[in-house]
Write an enzyme that holds these catalytic residues in place. Structure first.
Site, PDB file in Angstrom:
ATOM      1  N   SER A   1     -44.458 -24.741 -35.024  1.00  0.00           N
ATOM      2  CA  SER A   1     -43.006 -24.979 -35.111  1.00  0.00           C
ATOM      3  C   SER A   1     -42.216 -24.634 -33.858  1.00  0.00           C
ATOM      4  O   SER A   1     -41.048 -25.000 -33.744  1.00  0.00           O
ATOM      5  CB  SER A   1     -42.419 -24.208 -36.297  1.00  0.00           C
ATOM      6  OG  SER A   1     -42.829 -24.803 -37.500  1.00  0.00           O
TER       7      SER A   1
ATOM      8  N   LYS B   1     -32.771 -19.731 -34.205  1.00  0.00           N
ATOM      9  CA  LYS B   1     -33.258 -20.503 -35.358  1.00  0.00           C
ATOM     10  C   LYS B   1     -32.736 -19.862 -36.640  1.00  0.00           C
ATOM     11  O   LYS B   1     -32.768 -18.635 -36.800  1.00  0.00           O
ATOM     12  CB  LYS B   1     -34.792 -20.525 -35.355  1.00  0.00           C
ATOM     13  CG  LYS B   1     -35.391 -21.523 -36.343  1.00  0.00           C
ATOM     14  CD  LYS B   1     -36.916 -21.551 -36.201  1.00  0.00           C
ATOM     15  CE  LYS B   1     -37.554 -22.537 -37.178  1.00  0.00           C
ATOM     16  NZ  LYS B   1     -39.027 -22.481 -37.124  1.00  0.00           N
TER      17      LYS B   1
ATOM     18  N   SER C   1     -40.936 -27.142 -37.231  1.00  0.00           N
ATOM     19  CA  SER C   1     -39.684 -26.941 -37.930  1.00  0.00           C
ATOM     20  C   SER C   1     -38.519 -26.572 -37.010  1.00  0.00           C
ATOM     21  O   SER C   1     -37.358 -26.723 -37.388  1.00  0.00           O
ATOM     22  CB  SER C   1     -39.855 -25.846 -38.984  1.00  0.00           C
ATOM     23  OG  SER C   1     -40.135 -24.603 -38.360  1.00  0.00           O
TER      24      SER C   1
END
Ligand SMILES: [Zn+2]
Lengths: 508, 497
Positions: free
Chosen positions: B179, B80, B155
């Site tokens: 997330s 990420k 996210s």
């Protein structure tokens, strides 16, 4: 009444004090002398090239996180204990949020409503015409925080950020452990307010030094003061306070208080209102200028720092630190007064001249106490005053005095030559031996050479020899003086005198 | 070995270790897949093929020389973009960090390197991890591989989509309010938010420091456990990291047993507001667990009602402070530095241009909540709610070993559907947020497709702090039962791209 270019008006101090009472408060920032910074392993050395002592943490790079420096916590607890504070059993760091380019994270990690140390005091002594007077300065809190980077503004007239063409930031200082010591309001000092303020900062500095937690060099900024002051008429409520920043020497502390009393008294005399504001002190003029107004206080949006866990020093640890505290300066002064058999006045002058520790260190390596005091408070203090620096800032070390004194005792130097040796050390000419060698400062101890000089002097003044022979021995001084002059001071005067009398067959 | 991209991480690692296939071949297969499908999915923001192949070569060299390797050595991973990786672009999905290349590795990256896991590149995300759809990325939305018109969650939508699109068998996410779990839920993959402090946050660009937690993402419970074990553990660089042994998550995933386990169904997380197909699959999963020998009982956590409100005060408050440093002075974007603007103007213009609307919304919310005069009513009150939620969890965990709920109220919604309605978007995290507020661990794993839309449904398991192994024990058992039932993993039903 005087008026400065900034439009501030001042009335004489004595006049101000005849109508108003001052209330002072002092906030002192001290950079701790830890090897590494508050949240990372970077060095804290002063004076390195810009931005060479930085890492992701103290640069506040995205993703980096702080870790508390345990030594800094320990130092803060020791400071708190030395200042008779309570030590919190549990406290947190807080973020103080505001934007400024010298702050890498745009918030400062500090402590807000949970300081590590609180409710202490420090007794300070001020000389008055009636003798020493002790004031108790109460300490509100001692808390930990981090220093900011250093901005240099280039271009523009003021050297300040507004009007500068560009600014450079050095983050070497960012994240250096800083503690803030905040006094409660100090009342009842009257016209001694400037002296009390100075004595407090000085005593604080001595405490820091005794603890060994900071080099407390005000000129390098490792100790910085902000002075809060308000005036009120006797019997009235407290007035509005101003905060004078940038007070960076002991002398400035005294001058800043004095100047602000003179300024606020003038404002009040003229029916004006003292504005709650930040003022900047200027060493050169001894006056302050108005900075940012605090009437609309900045909102720092403090909240507990979520990247750090609470600090919870165990009682055992605190007690261990308490037991390990060194002798406090006030206790030490009382002891030395006794040991050296000196009176209050002598002690005060030793302490005020900053000679106390130096004399003690000199005595500790074997120098006679009278001689140690003589050099530090005599010749060396004179030079320091002349150069406008602190005694300890001189290049002379206790070891130099030890060496010189040993040479005087052995007859290899006299006082006059010794002074020249110190002159050489102050001028960075080398070690004691090197200076004696290069300056050719050895006492002439060759009897033959001295006798030749005596004969020459006697021949030049036959009447003097007559006087001496007729019993006026005090006349010998003239001959000794001539011999000293001829040997450029490099003779032992007592020895010259003895040789002269022996030469003339006179005994005292 | 054929079809390298469809293999599980543990299988790939074993094949690499036994020289059945090389790490370079495995990495190349995934790089090829990214080239083939990522135009459609947009899971990755940045792929460094050369670096990935170099890492793979180093693994092959170790295999050749007989050096003992970790259980995931040579397996590719998507990282990420919120985690700092030395020398590689790290934007947190924001324009304001465009061009910034960190001079250091986050602790997670250091541990991935130490485990010889091959990092392919950085995955897409909502800007500064603010969002539940990845639509708030400044670099364009990620598409759900199950239906390219739908969101992949957020996210960490990039990480989840990379797994579901077979672009990587492993991914790292970060979970502040869901997330990791919500993207796992809507993409039919597995994601774990470890106990707060279980995995170091050092090098994770902070959203809300007291809630953030990096964690593992994969397509199976065992792969997730292997990745969890690789990145977890105490880190002196993170003061909030827990200095204790990591629960044995790998052993738990392998044991995969719920016999005698007490499973609490959180009354407040389900029912009204939950999509019918979600509720249906959830009920079926509970039956399966019961059939496996677990005792399923209902528990109540009354304070959860206030979780969303408290979360949307605490998160913006911390974020407003964490994001202050993006001021154009030291790195990333700088706008307006033309010699006429002062420092305050440059800061302001940079932030105006560099932050997207959701980030600005939350910075303003947080700035307001922390303001003097409002602090007690907002931030202070939210912290009290947080304490109450923790108490609810503690009380529940006195009755049961784990708690369960649907991970998200719905399956993947359409791109753009909730973009103009922040509250609707926030509500998507209603079931995941309490876990972050209490600092405990939780997993999401797939339990089937909702009948009405054919999209994956996620099942959330929550365990007490530092009992992350229970997530794998229960998750592993449920996964095994479902795989038996279907004859394959759910992800194998994902459409070809
Ligand atoms: Zn540093």
């Amino acid at each position: 009444m005087t008026t400065t270019s900034h439009g501030d008006v001042y009335i004489p101090f004595e006049e101000a004090m005849s109508r108003y009472e001052p209330i002072i408060g002092i906030e002192t920032h001290v950079e701790l002398g830890t090897n590494s910074k508050m949240w990372c392993g970077c060095s804290t050395d002063f004076g390195s090239d810009a931005n060479t002592q930085v890492c992701p943490v103290c640069l506040g790079l995205p993703g980096s996180m702080p870790v508390v420096n345990r030594v800094a916590v320990e130092s803060t607890i020791r400071i708190g204990l030395a200042l008779n504070c309570n030590i919190a059993q549990w406290c947190r760091f807080a973020r103080k949020n505001y934007f400024y380019p010298d702050m890498p994270k745009d918030y400062q990690i500090s402590q807000y409503d949970e300081p590590l140390c609180y409710d202490g005091y420090l007794d300070v002594t001020v000389d008055t015409p009636d003798g020493p007077q002790v004031f108790r300065v109460e300490i509100e809190r001692v808390h930990m925080e981090e220093d900011t980077g250093k901005l240099t503004h280039t271009g523009g007239a003021t050297g300040r950020i507004h009007g500068a063409e560009y600014s450079l930031v050095d983050y070497n200082r960012a994240g250096i452990p800083l503690i803030e010591i905040v006094t409660k309001t100090v009342i009842g000092t009257g016209s001694l307010a400037p002296e009390v303020a100075k004595a407090y900062v000085k005593e604080l500095r001595d405490v820091m030094r005794a603890l060994g937690v900071s080099d407390v060099r005000m000129e390098e900024g490792s100790m910085r003061c902000d002075v809060n002051l308000s005036l009120n008429k006797p019997g009235d409520g407290w007035g509005t306070r101003s905060e004078t920043k940038n007070v960076n020497s002991l002398r400035s502390v005294e001058r800043a208080v004095r100047s602000e009393i003179e300024r606020q008294a003038s404002v009040l005399d003229n029916g004006g209102r003292v504005i709650q504001e930040t003022r900047h002190f200027h060493e050169d003029t001894g006056r302050s200028t108005s900075g940012r107004s605090k009437e609309q206080a900045e909102d720092y949006r403090y909240f507990p720092e979520p990247d750090l866990v609470p600090v919870a020093p165990s009682l055992d640890w605190v007690e261990e630190l308490r037991a390990g505290l060194p002798e406090m300066p006030s206790v030490k002064r009382a002891r030395l007064k006794e040991e050296w058999n000196i009176n209050d006045f002598e002690l005060a002058s030793l302490a005020n001249s900053g000679a106390l520790d130096l004399v003690e260190a000199t005595i500790a390596i074997g120098v006679d106490s009278v001689a140690a005091r003589k050099w530090w408070t005599g010749e060396l203090l004179r030079v320091a005053n002349e150069q406008g620096v602190e005694l300890e800032a001189l290049r002379v070390a206790p070891q130099d005095i030890q060496q010189v004194e040993a040479l005087i005792t052995s007859g290899a130097l006299n006082d006059k030559l010794a002074r020249q040796v110190f002159e050489g050390i102050l001028a960075s000419e080398g070690t004691v031996e090197e200076i004696i060698a290069t300056r050719g400062l050895a006492v002439v101890s060759d009897d033959g050479a001295l006798l030749a000089a005596i004969d020459e002097a006697l021949a030049a003044a036959p009447d003097v020899a007559e006087k001496i022979l007729s019993g006026k021995i005090q006349a010998a001084g003239a001959v000794v003086g001539a011999v000293m002059k001829a040997t450029k001071g490099q003779a032992d005067a007592a020895k010259v005198r003895a040789l002269l009398l022996e030469r003339l067959g006179v005994s005292e | 070995m054929s079809d390298l991209i469809r293999q599980n991480a543990s299988v790939l690692a074993n094949a690499i270790a036994t020289k059945e296939v090389s790490a370079v071949e495995v990495t190349q297969a995934h790089l090829d897949r990214i080239t083939a499908v990522d135009d459609k999915v947009h899971a990755f923001l940045h792929v460094n093929a050369q670096s990935a192949l170099d890492q793979a070569k180093a693994v092959d060299a170790k295999v050749a020389s007989g050096v003992p390797l970790g259980p995931l050595a040579g397996v590719p991973l998507g990282l990420k973009d919120v985690l700092a990786m030395k020398g590689e672009p790290t934007t947190a999905g924001s324009r304001i960090l465009e061009g910034w290349r960190p001079p250091y590795d986050s602790t997670v990256v250091q541990r991935l390197r130490a485990a010889d896991i091959v990092i392919l590149g950085k995955t897409n995300m909502d800007e500064f991890a603010m969002g539940s759809s990845t639509e708030h990325s400044a670099y364009g939305a990620t598409h759900n591989p199950w239906d390219l018109d739908r969101i992949p969650g957020g996210s960490g939508g990039g990480s989840a989509a990379a797994l579901a699109a077979f672009e990587a068998p492993l991914a790292i996410g970060t979970d502040t309010g869901g997330s990791i779990r919500q993207p796992a839920s809507v993409t039919g993959t597995v994601g774990v938010k470890p106990t707060y402090g279980g995995v170091s946050r050092y090098g994770q660009i902070a959203l809300a420091s007291s809630l953030d937690q990096p964690g593992p993402c994969a397509r199976t419970v065992l792969d997730t456990a292997l990745l969890h074990a690789a990145i977890a553990g105490y880190d002196p660089m993170d003061s909030t990291s827990i200095n204790a042994a990591v629960p044995d998550v790998i052993a738990a995933a392998q044991r995969a047993d719920v016999r005698g386990m007490k499973i609490g169904v959180v009354k407040e997380l389900g029912g009204d507001g939950y999509q019918a197909g979600v509720s249906q699959r959830y009920a079926e999963a509970l039956e399966i667990l019961q059939g496996l020998g677990a005792e399923v009982i209902e528990v109540s956590c009354p304070s959860f009602e206030y979780a969303l409100g408290a979360y949307y005060l605490i998160l913006p408050s911390e974020a407003s402070s964490n994001l202050a440093r993006f001021d154009g002075m030291r790195y990333g974007l700088r706008v307006g530095d033309d010699g006429n603007n002062g420092v305050e103007q440059v800061m302001s213009m940079t932030r105006e241009a560099g932050f997207g609307p959701e980030v600005k919304r939350r910075i303003m919310l947080g700035t307001y909540a922390l303001s003097s005069g409002y602090y007690d009513a907002y931030y202070g009150q939210a912290q009290k709610v947080r304490t109450l939620i923790t108490r609810d969890f503690n009380a529940a965990f006195e009755q049961v070993d784990v708690l369960v709920s649907p991970t998200a109220p719905t399956t993947a919604f359409k791109l753009g559907e909730k973009l103009d309605d922040p509250i609707a978007m926030y509500l998507n995290d209603v079931a995941t947020i309490p876990v972050n507020l209490a600092g405990i661990g939780a997993m999401s794993l797939p339990i089937g497709l909702a009948p009405e839309d054919g999209l994956p449904v996620g099942f959330q398991i929550m365990a007490p702090a530092m009992a992350d192994d229970r997530l794998y024990l229960a998750g592993g058992a449920l996964e095994a039962a479902l795989t038996d039932k279907w004859g394959h993993l759910l992800i194998e039903e994902a459409p070809e791209l």
